[in-house]
Design a protein around this motif. Structure first.
Motif: not given
Length: 334
Positions: A212-222
């Motif tokens: 979930g942390l990894k997805s939150a990070f990727i979504n924020l960047v995108h």
């Protein structure tokens, strides 16, 4: 058992060591493959296996020479048989079996994760019962030990391991592989401004989750890229690391309290992370000052054969030997 030749080849390091009495390193040769895997952004199993084939004999010769030990002085051969990449493991196992057979030495099978825990024995003696936080590229787990060679996994990751999350986040940030050290350095220069989620931190189990942390990070960047917004890289790194470290620290300290341990060992590749070391040591000093915290030196946090020799010494004392039919177990658990 007095002198053990130990072999480690579970991933992308070919390593051979000579260990005395399970606590003294006479030699610890490590041939790293990082440069070969960098351009792929991760470890390529086939490439890793080929490198092990090229390196293993040279490492064995160098380990004996550096330790100033003759083959006739050895009492056994310890080798990692899992978990890890099956092709890589098989190179080390084949070398160990051949060497043991040719020199009439007993073969000691060692679990790679047990090796990481036993790296702590080179720092100080183990005091039971103890808790071990194992954090590496493929594993994040809390292991309770009431005596030598006894492992009880009380919590583990339900998805990504902490080290895996670091590598994937590093890739999104455009950092070179392996990116853990760089993210750690950047995190010390930034602030936790993006406030990523802390998954499962308040639940009463000891399991972890980092997807979930990894997805939150990727979504924020995108999302920022799509909106043309500028993100601050050091703050991104700090926010990500704070989330990982908060979860690991909270669960580990609670486990130490619940199980009333005398010692906490932090082990595995991510144990080299300065942010994690500092936070756990400081919280433990405040909350559980009577529990000693042991972290192996940086050169023994990554994969190496010295730790396999230390764990192998205990396996040998318990009479755990293997025949020449020993096979690799890539999914082996503690």
């Amino acid at each position: 058992m007095h002198l053990i030749l130990a072999i480690e080849s579970s991933c992308d390091e070919t390593s051979v060591a000579v260990i005395k009495d399970g606590v003294t390193i006479l030699s610890n040769i490590v041939a790293s493959q990082i440069e070969s895997h960098k351009r792929f952004g991760g470890v390529v199993p086939e490439v890793a296996s080929r490198h092990h084939v090229e390196q293993i004999i040279g490492c064995m010769e160098e380990a004996l020479e550096s330790a100033d030990v003759d083959v006739s002085d050895l009492d056994g051969v310890a080798v990692t048989y899992g978990p890890g990449l099956v092709g890589a493991l098989l190179i080390g196992i084949t070398a160990a079996k051949t060497f043991a057979w040719a020199n009439n030495l007993p073969l000691i099978p060692v679990n790679h994760m047990a090796g990481h825990i036993y790296a702590a024995r080179f720092v100080e003696e183990m005091t039971f019962p103890l808790m071990a936080l194992l954090v590496s590229g493929g594993h994040t787990e809390l292991v309770y030990m009431k005596e030598h060679g006894h492992y009880e996994i009380i919590g583990e990751t339900r998805d990504d391991a902490a080290g895996e999350a670091y590598d994937k986040v590093g890739r999104v940030m455009g950092l070179s592989y392996p990116s853990g050290k760089e993210i750690d350095e950047m995190a010390h220069l930034g602030a936790d401004t993006y406030h990523f989620p802390r998954a499962m931190m308040k639940e009463d189990n000891f399991d972890f989750s980092f997807s979930g942390l990894k997805s939150a990070f990727i979504n924020l960047v995108h999302n920022a890229e799509q909106r043309g917004e500028e993100l601050i890289p050091v703050d991104l790194a700090a926010s990500f690391q704070h989330s990982v470290v908060d979860v690991l620290t909270t669960k580990t300290v609670r486990a130490c309290k619940d199980y009333r341990v005398n010692q906490l060992i932090i082990a595995g590749g991510v144990a080299a992370n300065q942010g994690l070391r500092e936070k756990i040591k400081s919280v433990m000093a405040d909350d559980l000052p009577q529990v000693k915290v042991t972290v192996p030196p940086l050169n023994l946090c990554g994969d190496n054969a010295a730790m396999i020799g230390a764990a192998g010494f205990i396996e040998a004392k318990k009479g755990h030997f293997s025949g020449l039919d020993l096979n690799a177990k890539p999914g082996l658990s503690l």
